[in-house]
Design a protein around this motif. Structure first.
Motif, PDB file in Angstrom:
ATOM      1  N   MET A   1      52.774 -25.778   4.735  1.00  0.00           N
ATOM      2  CA  MET A   1      51.351 -25.797   5.373  1.00  0.00           C
ATOM      3  C   MET A   1      51.181 -25.800   6.710  1.00  0.00           C
ATOM      4  SD  MET A   1      48.419 -24.408   3.824  1.00  0.00           S
ATOM      5  CE  MET A   1      48.378 -24.466   2.392  1.00  0.00           C
ATOM      6  N   ASN A   2      51.797 -26.850   7.258  1.00  0.00           N
ATOM      7  CA  ASN A   2      51.767 -27.354   8.593  1.00  0.00           C
ATOM      8  C   ASN A   2      52.182 -26.204   9.518  1.00  0.00           C
ATOM      9  OD1 ASN A   2      50.460 -30.001   9.334  1.00  0.00           O
ATOM     10  ND2 ASN A   2      51.503 -30.547   7.115  1.00  0.00           N
ATOM     11  N   ILE A   3      53.268 -25.794   8.910  1.00  0.00           N
ATOM     12  CA  ILE A   3      53.972 -24.833   9.711  1.00  0.00           C
ATOM     13  C   ILE A   3      53.391 -23.471   9.755  1.00  0.00           C
ATOM     14  CG2 ILE A   3      56.235 -23.265   9.696  1.00  0.00           C
ATOM     15  CD1 ILE A   3      57.546 -25.254   8.331  1.00  0.00           C
ATOM     16  N   ALA A   4      52.551 -22.932   8.593  1.00  0.00           N
ATOM     17  CA  ALA A   4      51.871 -22.024   8.739  1.00  0.00           C
ATOM     18  C   ALA A   4      50.669 -22.079   9.551  1.00  0.00           C
ATOM     19  CB  ALA A   4      51.038 -21.805   7.359  1.00  0.00           C
ATOM     20  N   PHE A   5      50.019 -23.241   9.795  1.00  0.00           N
ATOM     21  CA  PHE A   5      49.146 -23.343  10.821  1.00  0.00           C
ATOM     22  C   PHE A   5      49.692 -23.362  12.109  1.00  0.00           C
ATOM     23  CE2 PHE A   5      46.212 -24.324   7.374  1.00  0.00           C
ATOM     24  CZ  PHE A   5      45.177 -24.342   7.663  1.00  0.00           C
ATOM     25  N   ARG A   6      50.907 -23.821  12.474  1.00  0.00           N
ATOM     26  CA  ARG A   6      51.463 -23.914  13.778  1.00  0.00           C
ATOM     27  C   ARG A   6      51.575 -22.403  14.127  1.00  0.00           C
ATOM     28  NH1 ARG A   6      54.709 -27.271  16.880  1.00  0.00           N
ATOM     29  NH2 ARG A   6      55.305 -26.055  18.706  1.00  0.00           N
ATOM     30  N   ILE A   7      52.054 -21.575  13.165  1.00  0.00           N
ATOM     31  CA  ILE A   7      52.412 -20.053  13.604  1.00  0.00           C
ATOM     32  C   ILE A   7      50.995 -19.347  13.890  1.00  0.00           C
ATOM     33  CG2 ILE A   7      52.919 -18.123  12.426  1.00  0.00           C
ATOM     34  CD1 ILE A   7      55.324 -19.670  10.941  1.00  0.00           C
ATOM     35  N   THR A   8      49.920 -19.852  12.998  1.00  0.00           N
ATOM     36  CA  THR A   8      48.510 -19.118  13.533  1.00  0.00           C
ATOM     37  C   THR A   8      48.124 -19.530  14.946  1.00  0.00           C
ATOM     38  OG1 THR A   8      47.114 -21.110  12.784  1.00  0.00           O
ATOM     39  CG2 THR A   8      47.700 -19.235  11.271  1.00  0.00           C
ATOM     40  N   ASP A   9      48.679 -20.805  15.380  1.00  0.00           N
ATOM     41  CA  ASP A   9      47.983 -21.240  16.749  1.00  0.00           C
ATOM     42  C   ASP A   9      49.122 -20.436  17.588  1.00  0.00           C
ATOM     43  OD1 ASP A   9      46.545 -22.884  15.590  1.00  0.00           O
ATOM     44  OD2 ASP A   9      47.784 -24.750  16.254  1.00  0.00           O
ATOM     45  N   GLU A  10      50.321 -20.226  17.462  1.00  0.00           N
ATOM     46  CA  GLU A  10      51.202 -19.630  18.358  1.00  0.00           C
ATOM     47  C   GLU A  10      50.875 -17.957  18.361  1.00  0.00           C
ATOM     48  OE1 GLU A  10      55.020 -20.469  17.251  1.00  0.00           O
ATOM     49  OE2 GLU A  10      55.239 -22.444  18.000  1.00  0.00           O
ATOM     50  N   GLU A  11      50.639 -17.565  17.243  1.00  0.00           N
ATOM     51  CA  GLU A  11      50.521 -15.967  17.214  1.00  0.00           C
ATOM     52  C   GLU A  11      48.876 -15.444  17.409  1.00  0.00           C
ATOM     53  OE1 GLU A  11      52.593 -14.532  14.081  1.00  0.00           O
ATOM     54  OE2 GLU A  11      54.515 -15.558  14.703  1.00  0.00           O
ATOM     55  N   GLY A  12      48.018 -16.457  17.448  1.00  0.00           N
ATOM     56  CA  GLY A  12      46.795 -16.336  17.662  1.00  0.00           C
ATOM     57  C   GLY A  12      45.826 -15.546  16.324  1.00  0.00           C
ATOM     58  N   LEU A  13      46.364 -16.013  15.188  1.00  0.00           N
ATOM     59  CA  LEU A  13      45.859 -15.419  13.945  1.00  0.00           C
ATOM     60  C   LEU A  13      44.574 -16.161  13.539  1.00  0.00           C
ATOM     61  CD1 LEU A  13      49.280 -14.821  12.199  1.00  0.00           C
ATOM     62  CD2 LEU A  13      47.796 -13.060  13.437  1.00  0.00           C
ATOM     63  N   LEU A  14      43.569 -15.715  13.113  1.00  0.00           N
ATOM     64  CA  LEU A  14      42.537 -16.393  12.784  1.00  0.00           C
ATOM     65  C   LEU A  14      42.681 -16.408  11.257  1.00  0.00           C
ATOM     66  CD1 LEU A  14      39.402 -14.597  14.455  1.00  0.00           C
ATOM     67  CD2 LEU A  14      40.321 -16.892  15.011  1.00  0.00           C
ATOM     68  N   LEU A  15      42.566 -17.816  10.558  1.00  0.00           N
ATOM     69  CA  LEU A  15      42.244 -18.029   9.370  1.00  0.00           C
ATOM     70  C   LEU A  15      40.828 -18.445   8.879  1.00  0.00           C
ATOM     71  CD1 LEU A  15      45.298 -20.223   8.691  1.00  0.00           C
ATOM     72  CD2 LEU A  15      45.097 -17.857   8.164  1.00  0.00           C
TER      73      LEU A  15
END
Length: 513
Positions: A142-156
């Motif tokens: 889950m922490n990795i998922a949030f890191r990826i959203t930060d890096e790739e500019g994805l909105l959750l």
């Protein structure tokens, strides 16, 4: 009696049970937090009600949960009843005026109040992992998922965004594992199954937009009274982990957004956390430490947090030490744990030589409590055996028709009713997948990349003897110049977006509003 600087709680009694003095909570110490405890049926809800009334009349907004529906009566004017009038005489509450209070009803399910929503990004990985009861390995993903959203500019924003992101992570498991550590498809699948359970339990109603604006629970009326936000929690209690996680998120948001004010003359907001044991049950140490940190620091933002629970042992010692204003209703002492709870409660009070605190706790009548509040210079008052004053609003629940009328007249009517579904991770990942499919199809139609270098395998192969063409070379996994350039730009944009996002103390994200 109470004045503009205090809230009248009740009247303490002498050893012969005669009137001694009025017991008040000083508003200037209202942000030093508090604790209301006692067994079921001893009067905790009424104590919460009269405190909420007092803060509202002082111009302080209040947020509280209504577990059984009883607290909803605070929105309607009380009526004279014999036992209420008698209690008013006993505590010398004269005149005993009845009032209705400005109430905004909220409901995570949108049935008994205005919907409350938060985005997945605001909730953050720590609270989401707590809500979903994930293992350490799953929490890591889950922490990795949030890191990826930060890096790739994805909105959750909502649950389908998180589900789409997890599916994308499973597809890229090998690539992501090389960057962040082991990510396995079975672990991702387990998280997806947990999300499905949450969705079936109604948690999907909570995640999305428009998200709750903190300003809407900090309203005051034109006559200067603080609005009382009442969360309908009877249905919510069927999923106690969602209830506790939501209140934790809200407390974290308050901490994130409110400015430092030091020690104001009265709180900016008072937050009642009913059934507080749910917050700490089976909570990991890191979460308890964060809660203790928030409770300790949020005082300087003008927010008072009042925990309401049956047993003082439900509150960790570090948090219990932060609670300066205390109302202790009767406890039963049949089991060893209950006896320990009585001793713990008694030891937290400043002793009174007139009675034995531990004995008194087991002998308190309904509507009676041991009260200790902070006096001048923040010193705890000597504990007093106190009759709690009667409420000015209705004692008991309101009718469904009365509730709907109040919801329709609310200052936030129409603001949160319609769900907004803007472009976010779900749509963005779908778009990327379609673009990738279109690119593959185009490459297949053209026989490969448009960028060719003679003699490097991209030339049109000459026919072999017999009129047949030579076999086409295997497609290369190497990126073309154009692909590499595009990916570089996307990665750069994603990284800049990620750097602009700041993690909060409980894993939430600070938002510009």
């Amino acid at each position: 009696m109470a004045d503009d600087t205090s809230i009248f709680i009740g009247a303490s009694r002498k050893p012969d049970d005669s009137y001694q003095r009025a017991e008040n909570l000083l508003l200037q110490y209202g942000n030093r937090h508090g604790l209301v405890t006692g067994a079921t049926g001893t009067g905790k809800t009424v104590s919460l009600q009269i405190l909420a009334e007092g803060f509202s009349n002082a111009g302080v907004p209040v947020f509280c949960a209504d577990i059984k529906g009883d607290l909803s009566g605070i929105a309607m004017m009380g009526t004279a009843q014999d036992f209420l009038v008698k209690r008013a005489e006993q505590v010398k509450l004269d005149p005993y005026d009845f009032q209705e209070f400005p109430v905004i009803f909220w409901d995570l399910f949108g049935e008994q109040g205005h919907p409350i929503r938060a985005t997945i990004s605001e909730m953050g990985p720590l609270l989401l992992s707590r809500l979903m009861n994930l293992t350490d390995a799953q929490e890591g993903i889950m922490n990795i998922a949030f890191r990826i959203t930060d890096e790739e500019g994805l909105l959750l924003l909502d649950m389908k965004d998180l589900q789409a992101l997890l599916a994308n992570i499973a597809e890229r498991a090998e690539e992501i594992s090389a960057r962040y550590g082991n990510v396995t498809k079975p672990s991702v699948g387990a998280i997806q199954r947990t999300l499905l359970v949450l969705e079936q339990q109604g948690a999907a109603n909570f995640f999305g937009e428009p998200a709750l604006r903190i300003a809407d629970i900090m309203r005051t009326t034109r006559d200067g009274r603080g609005a009382i936000s009442v969360l309908a929690a009877d249905k919510l209690m069927m999923n106690p982990r969602l209830y506790a996680t939501f209140l934790l998120w809200l407390m974290s948001e308050l901490f994130e957004e409110l400015p430092e004010v030091g020690d104001p003359g009265k709180p900016k907001l008072v937050f009642f956390f009913d059934e507080a044991h749910l917050l700490f049950d089976e909570a990991p140490k890191v979460l308890i430490d964060r809660v203790e940190q928030v409770v300790r620091l949020i005082r300087s933002k003008g927010v008072g947090v009042y925990f309401v629970t049956q047993n003082p042992l439900d509150i960790p010692e570090k948090v219990l030490a932060q609670l300066g204003n205390r109302v202790q209703h009767a406890l039963r002492a049949y089991t060893p744990r209950e006896q320990q709870a009585v001793r713990t409660a008694a030891e937290t009070f400043r002793p009174n030589p007139d009675f034995d605190c531990a004995t008194a706790i087991t002998q308190l009548a309904t509507g009676e409590a041991l009260v200790s509040t902070l006096e001048a210079k923040g010193i705890p008052s000597m504990v007093q055996r106190t009759l709690i004053r009667p409420p000015s609003s209705r004692l008991g629940p309101i009718t469904p028709a009365e509730r709907q009328k109040l919801i329709g007249e609310s200052p936030v009517t129409g603001k949160y009713d319609q769900v907004i579904d803007r472009e976010s991770a779900f749509e963005m990942l779908q778009k990327k997948a379609k673009e990738a499919q279109d690119a593959e199809a185009q490459q297949a139609d053209t026989g490969g990349s448009r960028w060719t270098i003679p003699g490097f395998g991209n030339d049109d192969p000459a026919p072999q003897s017999g009129g047949r063409r030579a076999p086409a070379p295997r497609p290369s996994n190497r990126q073309t110049v154009a692909e590499a350039a595009i990916k570089s730009v996307v990665r750069s944009v994603g990284s800049s977006v990620g750097r602009a996002i700041v993690r909060g103390i409980l894993g939430s994200l600070s938002r510009g509003r």
